[in-house]
Scaffold this active site. Structure first.
Site, short mmCIF file in Angstrom:
data_model
loop_
_atom_site.label_atom_id
_atom_site.label_comp_id
_atom_site.label_asym_id
_atom_site.label_seq_id
_atom_site.Cartn_x
_atom_site.Cartn_y
_atom_site.Cartn_z
N GLU A 66 0.88 -1.17 0.00
CA GLU A 66 0.00 0.00 0.00
C GLU A 66 0.92 1.21 0.00
OE1 GLU A 66 -1.45 3.31 1.11
OE2 GLU A 66 -1.55 2.34 3.06
N CYS A 108 -2.11 8.21 4.49
CA CYS A 108 -2.23 7.88 3.06
C CYS A 108 -3.65 8.12 2.58
CB CYS A 108 -1.79 6.45 2.81
SG CYS A 108 -2.44 5.27 3.99
#
Length: 544
Positions: free
Chosen positions: A293, A327
């Site tokens: 990720e 994020c």
């Protein structure tokens, strides 16, 4: 040996403590913050259960007070990496032979240790070392990681229970073996929970791991490692190897025993890792699983029917909680002209009330960004917007000061050009860029949003008109792996919103779900025939 078909305790999300004035949890956390602030600790490597001090050290500081040294960390080199790989390899057979429920018990125990006696220690170290407020530390270092441990144990049980059908006289079985080789867990600074999950999710499934923590989150991560040991994790199952990306990563990626990579970090680093694996592919004893990720350029799209009060709150929380260092943080927004004047006034009025400073002062909403490199990048982007002419401008905030800590004021930019750099490039800080579109061109604005970034992690739509919600869901279907309706694009909860995105945002293997655990097993099908045939001839051969 104990025989039985075991089930894990039903998983539940850990309640978030409020730290209200006069509450016992606030007093306890304040006391732990004071204790940790007064000590300096020495963090060793932990390999095969042994603490190793290399003498190659770096200092750990508070981002909001960078002259305050929290301690030193020993860093690994090629020698220590080789020891760690050997330790993980040596521990592998006994660990994966352990019944799955016994492995699960270790992490279920870790969840209770974290919910109880370790909670303040992890929250305080996350606050001091990563400049998180009490609330941000609580939802991360405590609640989310507790949830990871509880739900992963439940998902492992479900995965192991998944079995094929069997025909008459046959028993078909599916064994979910661990991967061949060890798993390399590379963890980020911004979430202590991710740092805890990336090595433990593969370990739960019988794998052993090399854990390289981010250099700016070593303090909390070291305490996690000590908590795993108290929970009963055997030596060598997870090996704690702080150090530089090159000195740790290069020898790990070159080792033929590499079985998988569990990564959270930047897109550039992940792509470099993938390229290295590709170049080394003929050298490995297996094809390494790669799970990553890598960030996002997360959006909020406002329809003309949106509620401005809710939209304003979502933008402030989504963009500026934990200094935008998520994020999933809202970093670009598309707002219709009809809503913009009122929204602009609301944002200005509310941002004037946001306090920023030392996170041990619980009245501060924001702390500092993580280090000098981040500060330089963010201050440069803000200065660039000031000089962008007609392409962009600074509306609110924009002040930066690194004299005491790396402080970047929450900042809102307006981009007249929807392709302006801060509408497309991930900054990872408290900078929100807004593009105002014509109400009559909502379809075009949705297309700009869908294609405006290489990333596809999180995004949100705000609309009261249900037709607008459906339109946005369809138009933005591939623009976000986690999509929110009338809510900010941050705050995914384990067991409720499995997290991950595609495109440049990663492999979308959904941390906190059964889908992620699937990546850490290598199934074996077993067919057993109870009464096997003894004649090779089939009936069709007889012409009589």
């Amino acid at each position: 040996m104990t025989h039985g078909t075991f089930t894990t305790p039903p998983p539940r999300n850990e309640p978030v403590l409020g730290f209200a004035p006069g509450s016992p949890e606030k007093a306890a956390l304040k006391a732990e913050l004071e204790r940790q602030s007064k000590e300096t600790i020495e963090v060793p490597l932990i390999i095969g259960g042994e603490e190793i001090r290399t003498g190659d050290t770096a200092t750990m500081v508070m981002p909001h007070d960078h002259k305050h040294v929290l301690g030193t960390v020993h860093r690994a080199g090629a020698k220590e990496v080789a020891l760690a790989i050997d330790a993980a390899t040596a521990a592998r057979a006994e660990w994966n032979a352990l019944p799955w429920n016994e492995r699960a018990a270790i992490f279920l125990r870790a969840s209770e240790l974290l919910a109880g006696p370790w909670r303040d220690r992890l929250n305080a170290s996350t606050m001091l070392g990563q400049s998180k407020t009490a609330h941000q530390a609580e939802i991360d270092a405590a609640c989310e990681l507790i949830d990871f441990f509880r739900f992963n144990a439940h998902y492992a049980e479900r995965l192991y229970s998944e079995q094929p059908q069997s025909g008459p006289g046959v028993w078909n079985r599916l064994e979910h073996r661990p991967l061949d080789g060890f798993v390399f867990a590379i963890t980020p600074f911004n979430f202590t929970s991710i740092a805890g999950n990336l090595p433990t999710a593969p370990a739960l499934m019988g794998n052993t791991a090399i854990w390289k923590p981010a250099s700016t989150s070593v303090l909390s991560n070291y305490y996690l490692m000590k908590m795993f040991e108290e929970a009963g994790l055997p030596p060598g199952v997870i090996n704690f190897v702080p150090g530089s990306g090159a000195k740790v990563g290069d020898p790990v990626l070159a080792d033929s025993r590499l079985g998988g990579i569990h990564f959270t970090g930047s897109t550039a680093v992940f792509q470099g890792i993938w390229k290295t694996v590709g170049n080394n592919i003929s050298k490995y004893g297996q094809y390494p699983r790669i799970v990553g990720e890598t960030g996002g350029k997360d959006f909020v799209f406002a329809d003309p029917s949106a509620d401005n009060a809710a939209l304003c709150t979502a933008l402030l929380r989504g963009a500026f909680e934990y200094q935008g260092q998520k994020c999933s943080a809202a970093s670009r927004a598309y707002v219709p002209k009809s809503l913009w004047p009122d929204l602009k006034d609301r944002l200005g009025a509310e941002m004037a009330q946001i306090r920023m400073g030392d996170v041990t002062d619980f009245s501060n909403f924001m702390g500092a960004v993580i280090d000098g490199s981040s500060y330089k990048k963010l201050s440069g982007a803000i200065e660039g917007a000031r000089k962008a002419g007609g392409k962009a401008s600074v509306l609110f905030g924009g002040e930066c000061d690194d004299s005491t800590g790396w402080f970047v004021q929450p900042t809102v930019l307006e981009a007249q050009d929807p392709a302006y750099e801060t509408m497309c490039t991930e900054l990872f800080g408290p900078v929100l860029t807004i593009h105002v579109y014509d109400d009559a061109r909502v379809e075009e604005a949705l297309e700009l949003c869908a294609e405006g970034s290489d990333y596809a992690l999180t995004g949100a739509v705000f609309a009261n008109d249900r037709r607008a919600v459906v339109r946005a869901q369809n138009a933005l279907r591939f623009a976000a792996g986690n999509f929110y309706v009338n809510d900010k694009p941050t705050g995914a909860v384990v067991g409720q919103q499995p997290f991950g995105g595609s495109r440049a945002s990663g492999t979308n293997d959904k941390a906190g779900s059964l889908l992620n655990l699937l990546r850490w097993v290598s199934p074996r099908t077993i067919k057993e025939t109870f009464v096997p045939p003894t004649d090779w001839r089939y009936p069709f051969l007889d012409e009589a």
